[in-house]
Design a protein around this motif. Structure first.
Motif, short mmCIF file in Angstrom:
data_model
loop_
_atom_site.label_atom_id
_atom_site.label_comp_id
_atom_site.label_asym_id
_atom_site.label_seq_id
_atom_site.Cartn_x
_atom_site.Cartn_y
_atom_site.Cartn_z
N UNK A 1 -21.34 -10.90 0.41
CA UNK A 1 -22.34 -11.86 -0.04
C UNK A 1 -21.78 -13.27 -0.04
N UNK A 2 -22.65 -14.22 -0.29
CA UNK A 2 -22.22 -15.62 -0.28
C UNK A 2 -21.11 -15.91 -1.30
N UNK A 3 -21.21 -15.41 -2.54
CA UNK A 3 -20.14 -15.69 -3.50
C UNK A 3 -18.78 -15.18 -3.01
N UNK A 4 -18.76 -14.00 -2.41
CA UNK A 4 -17.50 -13.45 -1.91
C UNK A 4 -16.95 -14.28 -0.75
N UNK A 5 -17.84 -14.72 0.11
CA UNK A 5 -17.42 -15.54 1.24
C UNK A 5 -16.85 -16.88 0.77
N UNK A 6 -17.52 -17.47 -0.20
CA UNK A 6 -17.05 -18.76 -0.72
C UNK A 6 -15.71 -18.60 -1.42
N UNK A 7 -15.56 -17.53 -2.20
CA UNK A 7 -14.29 -17.28 -2.88
C UNK A 7 -13.16 -17.14 -1.87
N UNK A 8 -13.40 -16.38 -0.82
CA UNK A 8 -12.37 -16.20 0.21
C UNK A 8 -12.05 -17.52 0.90
N UNK A 9 -13.07 -18.33 1.14
CA UNK A 9 -12.85 -19.65 1.74
C UNK A 9 -11.97 -20.52 0.86
N UNK A 10 -12.27 -20.54 -0.43
CA UNK A 10 -11.51 -21.36 -1.37
C UNK A 10 -10.07 -20.89 -1.45
N UNK A 11 -9.86 -19.59 -1.59
CA UNK A 11 -8.51 -19.05 -1.72
C UNK A 11 -7.69 -19.26 -0.45
N UNK B 1 0.84 -1.21 0.00
CA UNK B 1 0.00 0.00 0.00
C UNK B 1 0.87 1.26 0.00
N UNK B 2 1.90 1.25 0.84
CA UNK B 2 2.80 2.41 0.89
C UNK B 2 3.51 2.62 -0.43
N UNK B 3 3.72 1.55 -1.18
CA UNK B 3 4.34 1.65 -2.49
C UNK B 3 3.38 2.09 -3.58
N UNK B 4 2.14 2.35 -3.20
CA UNK B 4 1.16 2.86 -4.16
C UNK B 4 0.18 1.84 -4.68
N UNK B 5 0.28 0.58 -4.24
CA UNK B 5 -0.64 -0.46 -4.72
C UNK B 5 -2.00 -0.29 -4.03
N UNK B 6 -3.05 -0.33 -4.83
CA UNK B 6 -4.40 -0.21 -4.27
C UNK B 6 -5.32 -1.33 -4.73
N UNK B 7 -4.90 -2.12 -5.69
CA UNK B 7 -5.74 -3.20 -6.19
C UNK B 7 -5.89 -4.28 -5.12
N UNK B 8 -7.11 -4.63 -4.72
CA UNK B 8 -7.31 -5.61 -3.64
C UNK B 8 -6.67 -6.96 -3.93
N UNK B 9 -6.72 -7.40 -5.19
CA UNK B 9 -6.15 -8.71 -5.52
C UNK B 9 -4.62 -8.67 -5.39
N UNK B 10 -4.01 -7.60 -5.85
CA UNK B 10 -2.56 -7.48 -5.73
C UNK B 10 -2.15 -7.43 -4.26
N UNK B 11 -2.91 -6.75 -3.44
CA UNK B 11 -2.61 -6.69 -2.01
C UNK B 11 -2.78 -8.07 -1.36
N UNK C 1 0.27 -17.39 -8.93
CA UNK C 1 -0.32 -17.26 -10.27
C UNK C 1 -1.73 -17.84 -10.31
N UNK C 2 -1.93 -18.97 -9.67
CA UNK C 2 -3.25 -19.59 -9.63
C UNK C 2 -4.22 -18.74 -8.83
N UNK D 1 -4.18 -15.53 -8.46
CA UNK D 1 -4.54 -14.37 -9.25
C UNK D 1 -5.65 -14.74 -10.24
N UNK D 2 -5.51 -15.89 -10.89
CA UNK D 2 -6.54 -16.30 -11.86
C UNK D 2 -7.88 -16.54 -11.16
N UNK D 3 -7.85 -17.22 -10.02
CA UNK D 3 -9.11 -17.51 -9.31
C UNK D 3 -9.75 -16.25 -8.74
N UNK D 4 -8.93 -15.38 -8.15
CA UNK D 4 -9.46 -14.18 -7.53
C UNK D 4 -10.00 -13.20 -8.57
N UNK D 5 -9.37 -13.22 -9.76
CA UNK D 5 -9.81 -12.30 -10.80
C UNK D 5 -11.09 -12.72 -11.48
#
Length: 214
Positions: free
Chosen positions: A168-178, A98-108, A207-208, A210-214
């Motif tokens: 929401x449920x999709x976001x919760x499930x995605x976080x669980x999987x990741x 974040x201090x380096x200027x990154x704001x994208x949630x997936x990159x963080x 790399x995987x 990033x693909x799943x989160x995106x």
């Protein structure tokens, strides 16, 4: 009014006695934990004996029970130490990004995941012990509780600071999987044969992710 020794800093007039006593106690705890980790790694938790931990550490059995209450206390302290380092390292990596200027949630998220996985290699002896699932009564519940906390943190990170509504449920499930994927990857990294192999696994996992989160 005259100040008693107990009321003075460090318990002594010059304030140094308490500091020296704390340092000795901390050194004792660290020595016991190092010996316990060696014995747990060699024997497994179930077959590890207090006598061998005492022998390897050179610390009295009375001190062991005073500081940790027994074998289970040593296991929990080691687990908390590793978990705290993993969490702090991941949080620091996210903060630095974040201090380096990154704001994208997936990159963080990836920055935190990579840092967490790196600790799995650097602390691989402890990581192998805990990822194996063996431990005292209640340790499985302890790990599940931390897992839920970790999933909740990752859910917030992936949603970004502007998210106002509950996840929401999709976001919760995605976080669980990741999060589950990161945990399983940590097991493979901790058992890697070399640092280059561990690094290769870490980068492929990222790399995987990033693909799943995106």
């Amino acid at each position: 009014m005259r100040t008693s020794r107990a009321q003075q800093p460090g318990g002594t007039p010059d304030g140094n006695g308490g500091g020296r006593q704390w340092a000795r106690a901390d050194a004792t705890r660290r020595t016991l934990l190092a010996a316990a980790l060696d014995v747990f790694a060699d024997r497994g938790y179930a077959d590890a004996g207090i006598a061998e931990i005492v022998e390897r550490s050179g610390i009295s059995v009375g001190s062991l029970y005073h500081h940790y209450g027994g074998k289970a206390g040593l296991y929990v302290a080691l687990w908390e130490d590793l978990s705290a380092e993993q969490e702090a390292t991941a949080a620091r990596a996210v903060s630095d990004a974040r201090k380096g200027g990154e704001s994208d949630p997936i990159a963080l998220f990836i920055a935190g995941a990579r840092a967490y996985l790196r600790v799995c290699w650097e602390r691989r002896v402890a990581a192998r012990l805990f990822l194996g699932g063996e431990g005292p009564s209640g340790s499985a519940l302890m790990r599940r509780s931390r897992g839920r906390h970790w999933i909740a943190q990752n859910t917030r990170l992936l949603r970004g600071p502007s998210a106002d509504e509950p996840a929401g449920r999709p976001e919760q499930v995605l976080s669980l999987v990741l999060t589950s994927m990161i945990g399983e990857a940590g097991r493979e990294i901790a058992t890697a044969e070399s640092e280059p192999e561990a690094t290769e696994i870490i980068e492929e996992v990222c790399r995987i992710l990033i693909r799943l989160a995106g």
